[in-house]
Design an enzyme around this catalytic site. Structure first.
Site, mmCIF file in Angstrom:
data_model
loop_
_atom_site.group_PDB
_atom_site.id
_atom_site.type_symbol
_atom_site.label_atom_id
_atom_site.label_comp_id
_atom_site.label_asym_id
_atom_site.label_seq_id
_atom_site.Cartn_x
_atom_site.Cartn_y
_atom_site.Cartn_z
ATOM 1 N N HIS A 222 32.511 -26.009 0.231
ATOM 2 C CA HIS A 222 31.399 -25.705 1.132
ATOM 3 C C HIS A 222 30.104 -26.077 0.443
ATOM 4 O O HIS A 222 29.934 -25.816 -0.745
ATOM 5 C CB HIS A 222 31.367 -24.216 1.491
ATOM 6 N N ASP B 97 30.804 -13.211 12.725
ATOM 7 C CA ASP B 97 29.781 -14.055 12.096
ATOM 8 C C ASP B 97 28.991 -14.825 13.138
ATOM 9 O O ASP B 97 27.768 -14.954 13.036
ATOM 10 C CB ASP B 97 30.412 -15.025 11.110
ATOM 11 N N ARG C 232 20.716 -12.699 13.563
ATOM 12 C CA ARG C 232 19.844 -12.816 12.374
ATOM 13 C C ARG C 232 18.770 -13.860 12.610
ATOM 14 O O ARG C 232 17.606 -13.668 12.232
ATOM 15 C CB ARG C 232 20.685 -13.178 11.146
ATOM 16 N N SER D 225 28.447 -14.512 5.266
ATOM 17 C CA SER D 225 28.620 -15.421 6.400
ATOM 18 C C SER D 225 29.427 -16.646 5.973
ATOM 19 O O SER D 225 30.418 -17.023 6.610
ATOM 20 C CB SER D 225 27.240 -15.832 6.931
ATOM 21 N N LYS E 79 33.864 -17.273 6.613
ATOM 22 C CA LYS E 79 34.421 -18.440 7.297
ATOM 23 C C LYS E 79 35.417 -19.167 6.401
ATOM 24 O O LYS E 79 36.517 -19.534 6.828
ATOM 25 C CB LYS E 79 33.291 -19.371 7.745
#
Lengths: 436, 436
Positions: free
Chosen positions: A84, A163, A170, A185, A189
């Site tokens: 990520h 999420d 948010r 968050s 995932k």
């Protein structure tokens, strides 16, 4: 146990520790709608101020994961590792990285996102390949992964619904800027994907979500710790995002550059970062061979073949990967030139990313369409020597009015000085669970 | 100017100053519903953490006032002064105070509330007078004030709707405990009444909303400053709420004691506090005579006559004020006795207030009904000497089961020691705008 939402909000407001079962109940009730948005936004703001300690964060992340479906690829014997990135300009790394690692025997069940603001999105870039469909169901996801060891998909709506809901809230309540909320968050995932290991590319610098190194370090440490507590070994590399990665910014442009990397002819920085992240992924997968094996997968053409295989599996027309001149390109071209001679000391990622977005390569709002042929090719990056009138960038666009509005802003991304700048490493630090 | 709600929330989150026109827009949009609850709750939580400076608070309070109707009694020549108390146990002061001050030529357009939690409400107490109707329209409010210089009403639904909405939201989001939010809530309601002056009775001690003196001081200073910035001279007295005020707790009980005060035969503490607040109200109204004039209004019967006049104007059967034995009283009686001899060193307001509420004299939830005949008459308060078996309190109730559940809790309100306690003043401090 029986908590009320107000009691839990007050605990966090008063810097008390939230009990794990309280967190579990709060997130579950929020997902189901029995805790309204206004209570979650008060909780989120209290977390912005008072944070979450490692145990709270582990419970928070687990509760987010438990809000939806999780993937289980235990039937696929290969080790499963994903990457990520916290996002940057010209960050196309996933596109060469995932097939390269898969070509070395590691399964990469990659789920990516769309571009928003000044950063592009892997899914948008992949859709520059005609026919490429990132939205696939779980059964097809498993099939592609089994057949090719790599899949390049969007996140399923049934995964981590908490999420999805919390992220939108948010965004509307000034509670995005919170390391625990960002970390949970991202990690919820990724940890839903049934991984054995995870590498994080945490950006720092002007084009990154966080421009201070210490903040990026804290984000990296927080995510590595969540991974460790969840039993998924996680390593973070903190990498520089002062200038765009590579020479291409834009959707079709970045597919072209990704193919160059897999042909062994990519720009040095993109190639280096791809290999650095790939090495960590092999290490996490306990696959031998390291960088040599990766370079061999490029040299043999196996890595590029993997990209073509996975693109075809997603319905893509892979002829554009054999001949990248077939990729979409915008009609008009303009050149930004050096106003004076000297060394490039600044090639600002944020400025370039915003200009690309506003020319149509990205989205300012979620509902915007993108123009895949729009792109910026950088001719001069930090450290390059230029003479007056040399091109700094070649810009492709379709809308003359938009270009008029962006020309000066884009030109302001470069600074030129008589003195050559010092060099800054691309990979600045590695953070793994041994350091937590 | 053009702000977004998120920008304003982020300013407050980041300790920046909110611009006055931004505050005005935010409150207006919230009142109209174009800013949703989830954005206001995030803002409220950011205010819990970062506060509001005096200018922000003045703008916030003005915006709350501007959300609804305001009163204008300029046609009534008498100076208009009101009192607000932050609430305590046995605090019936409004009932003797307002007629007393009106009897001295000051107009008192008093708007009161209902009881909730351990504290009673002036409107609930007044409704112990058969027929008394506190819900009147603005026209009738003006008539009663003109005819009697005093009115004892509930707040109109059309005044400060922003506060009504925000108060309910704060209650559900852990954002009640904030001095700026408490102050602006109280002051916006009072400053909508078209006053020339305002006296605040800010309680401190176990039966008060705030039990720490320093916190009560800060609340008092904050409200006095809001008043000054709005051009309404405001004086706060900080008064002790460690034990209930007077000897009566409960609705009909407190009407009885109020009449005693106006007959010159009330308990020393209730009488003293009534006179102390009334003196400040005369001072703010620039009416001469001070305490002597007030004592004369009691001695002559003018003050009690005012209470009867205003009660009759609200539809009340004033025969219960001539003969308070006609007031409602619960069927059953029990006595709490001293378990040992000595001096009473503690007579805890919170414990006694909660017991009274749970016996039926108050509300635990807004929708609860109250039982006006339920009450606690205190036979022994701090400093009194008792021998074993002497009554500490006489309790009237209707529900034997509830009494069984409260008996031991209520008894725990007293502490008895061989040594006489030191004395604590009732009025601890005065805070006025000269000190801000």
């Amino acid at each position: 146990m029986a908590y009320t939402a107000v009691e839990l909000i007050e605990l966090k407001r008063d810097r008390q520790t939230l009990p794990p079962d309280g967190i579990e109940w709060f997130i579950d009730a929020y997902t189901k709608g029995s805790i309204p948005d206004y209570q979650m936004s008060a909780m989120a703001m209290a977390i912005v101020f008072n944070g979450l300690d490692p145990d709270e964060l582990a419970a928070w992340t687990s509760a987010m994961i438990a809000s939806g479906d999780t993937l289980d690829f235990s039937a696929i014997p290969a080790p499963k590792v994903d990457k990520h990135s916290t996002g940057g300009v010209g960050d196309k790394i996933s596109i060469p990285l995932a097939p390269l690692v898969a070509a070395c025997g590691v399964a990469v069940p990659m789920m990516s996102g769309r571009g928003l603001g000044h950063t592009g999105g892997t899914l948008d870039k992949l859709e520059s390949i005609p026919g490429f469909e990132p939205r696939i169901d779980q059964a097809r996801f498993g099939e592609i992964l089994r057949d090719h060891l790599v899949v390049l998909a969007g996140q399923s709506d049934t995964m981590v619904p908490a999420d999805r809901k919390l992220y939108a809230l948010r965004d509307a309540t000034g509670t995005v800027a919170s390391i625990p909320l960002i970390s949970s968050s991202i990690m919820s995932k990724k940890l839903s994907e049934g991984l054995d290991g995870l590498v994080l590319d945490v950006k720092t610098g002007s084009g990154a979500f966080m421009d201070e190194l210490e903040e990026s370090r804290e984000l990296a440490r927080t995510m590595v710790e969540i991974g460790a507590k969840s039993g998924v070994e996680t390593v973070a590399l903190i990498t520089s995002m002062d200038q765009p990665l590579g020479r291409e910014v834009g959707n079709a442009n970045e597919i072209r550059e990704s193919v160059e990397v897999l042909r062994g002819a990519g720009p040095a920085d993109v190639t280096e970062l791809t290999l650095a992240l790939a090495e960590v992924m092999l290490e996490l997968a306990k696959v031998e061979g390291g960088r040599e094996r990766l370079e061999e997968a490029v040299a043999s053409g196996a890595a590029l073949q993997k990209l073509k295989d996975v693109a075809a599996a997603h319905g893509g027309d892979v002829s554009v990967l054999d001949d990248t001149s077939l990729l979409e390109v915008a009609d008009r071209e303009a050149v930004i030139t050096a106003p004076e001679g000297g060394f490039v000391t600044r090639c600002d990622a944020l400025t370039i990313g915003l200009a690309a977005t506003r020319l149509g390569a990205g989205r300012e709002r979620k509902e915007d369409d993108i123009d895949r042929g729009v792109g910026i090719t950088l001719s001069a990056k930090i450290g390059d020597e230029v003479t007056k009138g040399d091109p700094l960038a070649v810009v492709r666009f379709n809308d003359e009015g938009k270009w008029e509005g962006q020309r000066d802003k884009l030109a302001s991304a470069w600074s030129i000085s008589p003195d050559a700048p010092g060099s800054r490493a691309l990979v600045l630090e590695r953070i793994d669970s041994a350091q937590i």
